[in-house]
Scaffold this active site. Structure first.
Site, PDB file in Angstrom:
ATOM      1  N   ASP A  89      -8.014  -2.643  -5.117  1.00 36.57           N
ATOM      2  CA  ASP A  89      -7.210  -2.524  -3.888  1.00 36.57           C
ATOM      3  C   ASP A  89      -8.021  -1.966  -2.738  1.00 36.57           C
ATOM      4  O   ASP A  89      -7.896  -2.403  -1.599  1.00 36.57           O
ATOM      5  CB  ASP A  89      -5.986  -1.637  -4.158  1.00 36.57           C
ATOM      6  N   GLU A  90      -8.890  -1.012  -3.034  1.00 33.56           N
ATOM      7  CA  GLU A  90      -9.667  -0.352  -1.975  1.00 33.56           C
ATOM      8  C   GLU A  90     -10.722  -1.270  -1.367  1.00 33.56           C
ATOM      9  O   GLU A  90     -11.240  -0.989  -0.285  1.00 33.56           O
ATOM     10  CB  GLU A  90     -10.307   0.939  -2.497  1.00 33.56           C
ATOM     11  N   GLN A  92     -10.187  -4.712  -1.012  1.00 34.90           N
ATOM     12  CA  GLN A  92      -9.583  -5.973  -0.579  1.00 34.90           C
ATOM     13  C   GLN A  92      -9.651  -6.189   0.925  1.00 34.90           C
ATOM     14  O   GLN A  92      -9.991  -7.300   1.368  1.00 34.90           O
ATOM     15  CB  GLN A  92      -8.128  -6.046  -1.068  1.00 34.90           C
ATOM     16  N   HIS A 114      -0.766  -7.093  -6.664  1.00 37.20           N
ATOM     17  CA  HIS A 114      -0.161  -5.828  -6.217  1.00 37.20           C
ATOM     18  C   HIS A 114      -0.041  -5.918  -4.699  1.00 37.20           C
ATOM     19  O   HIS A 114      -0.925  -6.433  -4.039  1.00 37.20           O
ATOM     20  CB  HIS A 114      -1.059  -4.655  -6.632  1.00 37.20           C
ATOM     21  N   GLY A 140      -4.106  -5.604 -17.543  1.00 35.13           N
ATOM     22  CA  GLY A 140      -4.657  -6.958 -17.625  1.00 35.13           C
ATOM     23  C   GLY A 140      -5.092  -7.348 -19.025  1.00 35.13           C
ATOM     24  O   GLY A 140      -4.896  -8.489 -19.453  1.00 35.13           O
ATOM     25  N   ASP A 197       5.577   0.195  -8.176  1.00 31.98           N
ATOM     26  CA  ASP A 197       4.394   0.210  -9.040  1.00 31.98           C
ATOM     27  C   ASP A 197       3.603   1.503  -8.850  1.00 31.98           C
ATOM     28  O   ASP A 197       3.184   2.142  -9.809  1.00 31.98           O
ATOM     29  CB  ASP A 197       3.507  -0.991  -8.738  1.00 31.98           C
ATOM     30  N   GLU A 201       3.230   4.246 -11.903  1.00 29.45           N
ATOM     31  CA  GLU A 201       1.929   4.613 -12.492  1.00 29.45           C
ATOM     32  C   GLU A 201       1.594   6.074 -12.237  1.00 29.45           C
ATOM     33  O   GLU A 201       0.918   6.708 -13.058  1.00 29.45           O
ATOM     34  CB  GLU A 201       0.823   3.706 -11.964  1.00 29.45           C
ATOM     35  N   SER A 258      13.804  12.283 -37.272  1.00 32.47           N
ATOM     36  CA  SER A 258      14.739  13.151 -38.014  1.00 32.47           C
ATOM     37  C   SER A 258      15.796  13.726 -37.077  1.00 32.47           C
ATOM     38  O   SER A 258      15.602  13.762 -35.851  1.00 32.47           O
ATOM     39  CB  SER A 258      13.942  14.310 -38.631  1.00 32.47           C
TER      40      SER A 258
HETATM   41  N1  LIG Z   1      -5.440  -3.202 -13.940  1.00 29.62           N
HETATM   42  C1  LIG Z   1      -4.218  -3.690 -14.134  1.00 29.62           C
HETATM   43  O1  LIG Z   1      -3.783  -3.890 -15.253  1.00 29.62           O
HETATM   44  C2  LIG Z   1      -3.372  -4.095 -12.973  1.00 29.62           C
HETATM   45  C3  LIG Z   1      -3.942  -4.333 -11.739  1.00 29.62           C
HETATM   46  N2  LIG Z   1      -3.184  -4.872 -10.754  1.00 29.62           N
HETATM   47  C4  LIG Z   1      -3.810  -5.220  -9.476  1.00 29.62           C
HETATM   48  O2  LIG Z   1      -4.801  -6.227  -9.725  1.00 29.62           O
HETATM   49  C5  LIG Z   1      -5.833  -6.125  -8.744  1.00 29.62           C
HETATM   50  C6  LIG Z   1      -7.181  -6.034  -9.463  1.00 29.62           C
HETATM   51  O3  LIG Z   1      -7.203  -4.839 -10.169  1.00 29.62           O
HETATM   52  P1  LIG Z   1      -8.016  -4.716 -11.548  1.00 29.62           P
HETATM   53  O4  LIG Z   1      -7.941  -5.972 -12.315  1.00 29.62           O
HETATM   54  O5  LIG Z   1      -7.553  -3.446 -12.191  1.00 29.62           O
HETATM   55  O6  LIG Z   1      -9.512  -4.542 -11.021  1.00 29.62           O
HETATM   56  P2  LIG Z   1     -10.828  -4.221 -11.887  1.00 29.62           P
HETATM   57  O7  LIG Z   1     -11.452  -3.019 -11.274  1.00 29.62           O
HETATM   58  O8  LIG Z   1     -10.499  -4.214 -13.337  1.00 29.62           O
HETATM   59  O9  LIG Z   1     -11.752  -5.499 -11.611  1.00 29.62           O
HETATM   60  C7  LIG Z   1     -12.203  -5.744 -10.318  1.00 29.62           C
HETATM   61  C8  LIG Z   1     -13.017  -7.022 -10.340  1.00 29.62           C
HETATM   62  O10 LIG Z   1     -13.267  -7.399  -8.997  1.00 29.62           O
HETATM   63  C9  LIG Z   1     -14.666  -7.668  -8.858  1.00 29.62           C
HETATM   64  N3  LIG Z   1     -15.031  -7.483  -7.464  1.00 29.62           N
HETATM   65  C10 LIG Z   1     -15.252  -6.346  -6.784  1.00 29.62           C
HETATM   66  N4  LIG Z   1     -15.510  -6.630  -5.485  1.00 29.62           N
HETATM   67  C11 LIG Z   1     -15.448  -7.984  -5.368  1.00 29.62           C
HETATM   68  C12 LIG Z   1     -15.640  -8.908  -4.289  1.00 29.62           C
HETATM   69  N5  LIG Z   1     -15.937  -8.476  -3.064  1.00 29.62           N
HETATM   70  N6  LIG Z   1     -15.484 -10.227  -4.543  1.00 29.62           N
HETATM   71  C13 LIG Z   1     -15.181 -10.677  -5.780  1.00 29.62           C
HETATM   72  N7  LIG Z   1     -14.994  -9.862  -6.850  1.00 29.62           N
HETATM   73  C14 LIG Z   1     -15.138  -8.525  -6.626  1.00 29.62           C
HETATM   74  C15 LIG Z   1     -15.332  -6.740  -9.841  1.00 29.62           C
HETATM   75  O11 LIG Z   1     -16.599  -7.224 -10.190  1.00 29.62           O
HETATM   76  P3  LIG Z   1     -17.949  -6.342  -9.963  1.00 29.62           P
HETATM   77  O12 LIG Z   1     -17.568  -4.903  -9.823  1.00 29.62           O
HETATM   78  O13 LIG Z   1     -18.774  -6.630 -11.173  1.00 29.62           O
HETATM   79  O14 LIG Z   1     -18.532  -6.907  -8.727  1.00 29.62           O
HETATM   80  C16 LIG Z   1     -14.373  -6.875 -11.015  1.00 29.62           C
HETATM   81  O15 LIG Z   1     -14.668  -8.040 -11.735  1.00 29.62           O
HETATM   82  C17 LIG Z   1      -5.478  -4.897  -7.898  1.00 29.62           C
HETATM   83  O16 LIG Z   1      -4.756  -5.308  -6.766  1.00 29.62           O
HETATM   84  C18 LIG Z   1      -4.567  -4.103  -8.829  1.00 29.62           C
HETATM   85  O17 LIG Z   1      -3.697  -3.223  -8.144  1.00 29.62           O
HETATM   86  C19 LIG Z   1      -1.861  -5.204 -10.923  1.00 29.62           C
HETATM   87  C20 LIG Z   1      -1.257  -4.975 -12.128  1.00 29.62           C
HETATM   88  C21 LIG Z   1      -1.940  -4.305 -13.202  1.00 29.62           C
HETATM   89  C1  LIG Z   2      -1.341  -1.603 -15.438  1.00 33.54           C
HETATM   90  C2  LIG Z   2      -0.463  -1.428 -14.282  1.00 33.54           C
HETATM   91  O1  LIG Z   2       0.643  -1.964 -14.220  1.00 33.54           O
HETATM   92  C3  LIG Z   2      -0.800  -0.455 -13.245  1.00 33.54           C
HETATM   93  C4  LIG Z   2      -0.708   0.897 -13.921  1.00 33.54           C
HETATM   94  O2  LIG Z   2       0.142  -0.582 -12.199  1.00 33.54           O
HETATM   95  C5  LIG Z   2      -2.169  -0.595 -12.633  1.00 33.54           C
HETATM   96  O3  LIG Z   2      -3.147  -0.709 -13.391  1.00 33.54           O
HETATM   97  O4  LIG Z   2      -2.241  -0.553 -11.374  1.00 33.54           O
HETATM   98 MG   LIG Z   3       1.756  -1.634 -12.666  1.00 33.80          MG
HETATM   99 MG   LIG Z   4      -0.603  -0.487 -10.292  1.00 29.99          MG
END
Ligand SMILES: NC(=O)C1=CN([C@@H]2O[C@H](COP(=O)(O)OP(=O)(O)OC[C@H]3O[C@@H](n4cnc5c(N)ncnc54)[C@H](OP(=O)(O)O)[C@@H]3O)[C@@H](O)[C@H]2O)C=CC1
Ligand SMILES: CC(=O)[C@](C)(O)C(=O)O
Ligand SMILES: [Mg+2]
Ligand SMILES: [Mg+2]
Length: 336
Positions: A89-90, A92, A114, A140, A197, A201, A258
């Protein structure tokens, strides 16, 4: 078929049309917790998926090894019909300005898992973009694992902008393509998903429960009980209790424990979660609704995540982590 639960329409696979996505050029930006799950699940649902990553990404080889084409973020956005932003998110907003906005084709579908950046207006997509969200209500890695096991993670969907008039159909197809149609898909808004959300969390799923478990562990070890016992009682057994709640609600869990535990459950729970605690939860929600939390989080990011990294380091050194690592090493059935 769609069900109505407490007045809300919940969609399932039969309500979703994968053809809304079939034949479209799909780009998933990011290959982390959510990114790898959406990309692989959609590929296995018959979609044309490309992964977009930054140069030198450690995820690049992983995605290629998984059989997915990988391009740089900007290149992967070019020509894509659907771009799903699954990067932290930070990062994006800056990535949107640098690599997404300049390359997003007119009338493309721009998706998020999100609502954070759209809701707090850190990203303002163009009027011609169709903006949607598919937000799994789970980590995920479980979105991927449950899909492979034939089930799925319930998800929310939202449509923020819909000039094409078919964005809801595409969002439902995306949700079904990642497996959510097996578990249930609920319509919401970017505001509601973001606020609920973040609250969930912070107050319950991560912040609340981890602090509770570690406080319990510390209370026992400080009183001289063995750390292994404290770990079994306050950390390891949590999954076993929550699994029963997951499978059958609080009633099922309470019918398995229990009478002694059930009596203690009711007698003590409200001593710990007090009226004060509930007031604090309301303040947590207020800080999310006002954007104060979002500003604090992004300020720490801009300051090199000093607070995040310091807390991560402290948490990693908690005694319960050390005890747990040794114990899990002896539990062959736990997936590593
Ligand atoms: N984690 C979860 O289960 C959940 C997450 N979300 C949302 O999903 C989104 C992703 O979160 P999450 O999966 O946790 O993220 P992660 O930190 O797990 O993964 C981030 C990915 O983005 C890549 N990345 C970073 N910068 C860039 C860029 N400029 N261009 C392309 N790829 C990039 C990283 O690769 P590298 O660092 O190798 O460059 C990495 O593969 C967020 O909005 C989050 O709020 C929603 C529901 C649940
Ligand atoms: C896994 C999930 O739903 C969270 C806690 O909202 C997140 O990873 O941002
Ligand atoms: Mg969540
Ligand atoms: Mg979340």
């Amino acid at each position: 078929m769609a069900g109505t639960i407490y007045g809300a329409t919940v969609y399932y696979d039969a309500d979703c049309n994968l053809d809304a996505l079939k034949g479209k050029k799909i780009t998933v930006l990011g290959y982390g917790s959510q990114g790898h799950a959406h990309a692989l699940n959609l590929k296995e649902s018959g979609m044309d998926v490309t992964v977009g990553l930054r140069d030198g990404s450690k995820s690049w080889q992983v995605a290629e090894k998984d059989g997915l084409p990988v391009k740089t973020t900007a290149e992967a956005v070019k020509g894509a019909d659907v771009v799903m932003v699954l990067i932290p998110d930070e990062l994006q907003a800056e990535t949107y300005e640098k690599d997404i906005a300049p390359n997003l084709k007119k009338g493309a579908y721009l998706g998020f898992a999100h609502g954070f950046n759209v809701h707090y207006k850190k990203i303002v997509p163009p009027a011609d973009a169709n903006v949607f969200m598919v937000a799994p209500k789970g980590p995920g890695h479980l979105v991927r694992r449950t899909f492979q096991e034939g089930s799925g993670v319930p998800s929310l969907y939202a449509v923020e902008k819909d000039p094409s008039g078919d964005t809801k159909e595409l969002a439902l197809a995306w949700a079904a393509g990642i497996g959510a149609g097996r578990a249930g898909i609920l319509g919401t808004t970017f505001r509601e998903e973001t606020e609920t959300d973040l609250f969930g969390e912070q107050a319950v799923l991560c912040g609340g429960i981890c602090e509770l478990m570690q406080a319990g562990f510390e209370t026992l070890t400080k009183a001289g009980y063995h750390p292994v016992n404290a770990y079994f009682e306050c950390v390891h057994e949590m999954k076993l209790i929550v699994d029963l709640i997951y499978e059958g609600g609080f009633h099922t869990m309470r019918s398995s424990i229990s009478n002694t535990a059930e009596y203690g459950d009711y007698a003590t729970g409200t001593k710990l979660i007090t009226a004060e605690t509930r007031k604090e939860m309301e303040q947590v929600l207020a800080d999310i609704q006002s954007g104060a939390f979002a500003d604090e989080f992004l300020a720490d990011y801009k300051d090199g995540f000093k607070k995040l990294y310091a807390r991560r380091e402290k948490a990693a050194n908690h005694e319960s982590e050390k005890v747990g690592a040794e114990l899990r090493g002896l539990m062959s059935w736990i997936k590593k």
